[in-house]
Design an enzyme around this catalytic site. Structure first.
Site, mmCIF file in Angstrom:
data_model
loop_
_atom_site.group_PDB
_atom_site.id
_atom_site.type_symbol
_atom_site.label_atom_id
_atom_site.label_comp_id
_atom_site.label_asym_id
_atom_site.label_seq_id
_atom_site.Cartn_x
_atom_site.Cartn_y
_atom_site.Cartn_z
ATOM 1 N N LYS A 175 2.741 -4.382 -7.126
ATOM 2 C CA LYS A 175 3.799 -3.328 -6.784
ATOM 3 C C LYS A 175 3.251 -2.241 -5.751
ATOM 4 O O LYS A 175 2.395 -1.534 -6.210
ATOM 5 C CB LYS A 175 4.186 -2.810 -7.765
ATOM 6 N N GLU A 250 -6.815 4.886 -11.740
ATOM 7 C CA GLU A 250 -7.680 5.819 -10.542
ATOM 8 C C GLU A 250 -6.673 6.772 -10.146
ATOM 9 O O GLU A 250 -5.495 6.503 -9.545
ATOM 10 C CB GLU A 250 -7.967 4.841 -9.274
ATOM 11 N N CYS A 284 -7.136 11.045 -2.236
ATOM 12 C CA CYS A 284 -7.589 11.540 -3.452
ATOM 13 C C CYS A 284 -8.994 11.957 -3.849
ATOM 14 O O CYS A 284 -9.042 12.964 -4.776
ATOM 15 C CB CYS A 284 -7.272 10.337 -4.571
ATOM 16 N N GLU A 383 -4.265 19.280 -7.447
ATOM 17 C CA GLU A 383 -4.303 18.571 -6.392
ATOM 18 C C GLU A 383 -3.039 18.705 -5.604
ATOM 19 O O GLU A 383 -1.947 18.547 -6.167
ATOM 20 C CB GLU A 383 -4.215 16.996 -7.035
#
Length: 485
Positions: A175, A250, A284, A383
């Site tokens: 996906k 992750e 990331c 983040e």
């Protein structure tokens, strides 16, 4: 340009059974790219799983060298079509065309790396010894696996998930993100041309609800997810409530860069500015918390300010070859990043450079440096996923490690020093899955990637990557049975 917007299920393109579609806008100028991207329904997911399940027995029994040949051809096709795929990625999420091309060529290497594993998954044997039992351990594919990609590096994330699964003999449903679905949608023709049998790899599109259908499906044996921590928790919960499928995650990061007084200044500045800003900071494991030893702080701050100002001049139209930095992926991501910048201003955090939007159109944000935010400030702890770093100082190695580890994340980190003993000592004490020494961390096909703490569980890439798509089976043979008379 022409583009594929359909789902790819069981070797064929088809529209969504529900008729639901989503729109993609070019983040550089807000223009509509397409409003015809098909969103997978529950029936579509069931069909994809059924196709993958039917294809699994024959694919797992296909000779390793044949599976490898198909994988190698797919890698060749990725490179052959790099211009088209890169343009589709750039149009969807604003990646500069040069960055987009690099993020396709890298995955081609990953496919070749894992093609080398096909047919080479070995087991172990142990002699009877005193117990009279001959022991065999063999490693088998899991079955139907699924992957959910984030939008910031579609091709890399897809390769990390699909390539080891293919080498191990599994079948797959991928996906893509609703923010960047176009390039991966073009995979279908390439998969067929490479020779993958129908059902072995399926490509679907949609937002969170489609990911939930995969995470909760009773016939999927494993799901590999890349994305935010809240979404990762939802994937784990869906797995637990359904069939207890294997989950690898992750997730996010708030990675530290530790710059000691003896570091080579220009190198440290380059990697914490120019390299950090690639993909507009939407990586990331990029080191967004920069910790500088007091003796070098003034020189570093002056140099990094200049570097970020120069980077601002290289931000522009992502379709141009001379553009280094593009817009953020979409309006939602732009608004999220801007909320951090506005919040920091309200807190009184000092802005060294940047701190605002760039231009009247698109989702461009100025490369931004904050100085000495409070340890509890959101720009320091959360983040941001944009072209923003925070700079703080430290006195000694002990304080540097304490500051580096003062986070719920543990994905990436970097250390800059001329003392290799200190570099290795500090690397061993940092609570993170990856460490770059005197360089921004770069992934490699040969080494595992993943995080500590709330940055996720499991590893992708390297030998660890294929282990995640295998399950051990132990067989014991009683060698003391007397012969029949």
């Amino acid at each position: 340009m022409s583009m594929q917007t359909n789902l790819f299920i069981n070797g064929e393109y088809r529209p969504s059974s529900s008729g639901e579609t989503l729109s993609v806008h070019n983040p550089s100028d807000d223009s509509l790219v397409t409003d015809k991207v098909q969103v997978a329904s529950e029936k579509d997911i069931d069909d994809a799983v059924a196709g993958a399940k039917a294809a699994f027995p024959k694919w797992r029994e296909t000779a390793g060298h044949k599976r490898a040949a198909i994988m190698l051809k797919f890698a060749d096709l990725l490179e052959k079509n790099v211009d088209k795929l890169a343009k589709l990625e750039s149009m969807a999420m604003g990646q500069p065309i040069t960055v987009a091309k690099a993020m396709i060529k890298g995955p081609a290497a990953l496919w070749r790396y894992y093609a080398g594993y096909a047919g080479k998954v070995s087991g172990e044997t142990f002699p009877p010894d005193e117990d009279g039992t001959y022991k065999i351990v063999q490693y088998e594919p899991l079955g139907v696996c699924a992957g959910i990609c984030a939008w910031n590096g579609t091709h890399v994330l897809a390769a990390w998930k699909m390539a080891p699964a293919m080498a191990a003999g599994n079948t797959f449903i991928l996906k893509t993100s609703e923010k960047s679905p176009l390039a991966a949608a073009a995979y279908g023709d390439l998969l067929n041309e490479a020779g993958f049998p129908p059902g072995v790899i399926n490509i679907v599109t949609g937002a969170g609800p489609v990911g939930s259908l995969l995470a909760s499906h009773m016939d999927i044996a494993k799901i590999a997810f890349t994305g935010s921590a809240p979404a990762g928790r939802a994937v784990m919960q869906a797995s637990a409530k359904s069939n207890m499928k294997i989950v690898s995650l992750e997730l996010g990061g708030k990675s530290p860069a530790l710059i000691f007084d003896d570091a080579e200044l220009d190198n440290a500045v380059s990697h914490t500015s120019t390299n950090f800003l690639r993909n507009s900071g939407q990586i990331c494991f990029a080191s967004s918390r920069v910790l500088v030893q007091e003796g070098l702080a003034d020189k570093y701050i002056e140099a990094v300010k200049k570097s970020f100002e120069e980077a601002d001049k290289k931000m522009g139209d992502p379709s141009l070859d001379d553009t280094a930095y593009g817009p953020l992926a979409d309006k939602k991501q732009f608004e999220r990043v801007m909320s951090f910048l506005h919040g920091a201003r309200e807190e009184g955090v000092q802005v060294l450079v940047g701190g605002d939007r760039k231009g009247e159109k698109g989702t461009y944000v100025q490369p931004t440096v904050f100085l000495n935010p409070d340890l509890k400030s959101k720009v320091y702890t959360d983040e941001i996923f944009g072209p923003v770093i925070s700079v703080r100082t430290f006195k000694d190695e002990e304080e540097a490690i304490q500051l580096a580890n003062d986070t719920t994340y543990g994905l990436g980190s970097t250390v800059y020093t001329s003392d290799i003993a200190r570099a290795l000592r500090v690397a061993g004490k940092i609570e993170a899955g990856t460490v770059g020494i005197n360089s921004a961390f770069n992934t490699s096909p040969q080494t595992p990637f993943g995080g500590y703490k709330q940055s996720g569980i499991g590893r992708e890439s390297g030998p660890e990557g294929i282990k995640g798509y295998l399950q051990p089976k132990t067989i014991h043979i009683n060698m003391n049975v007397p012969p029949r008379k």
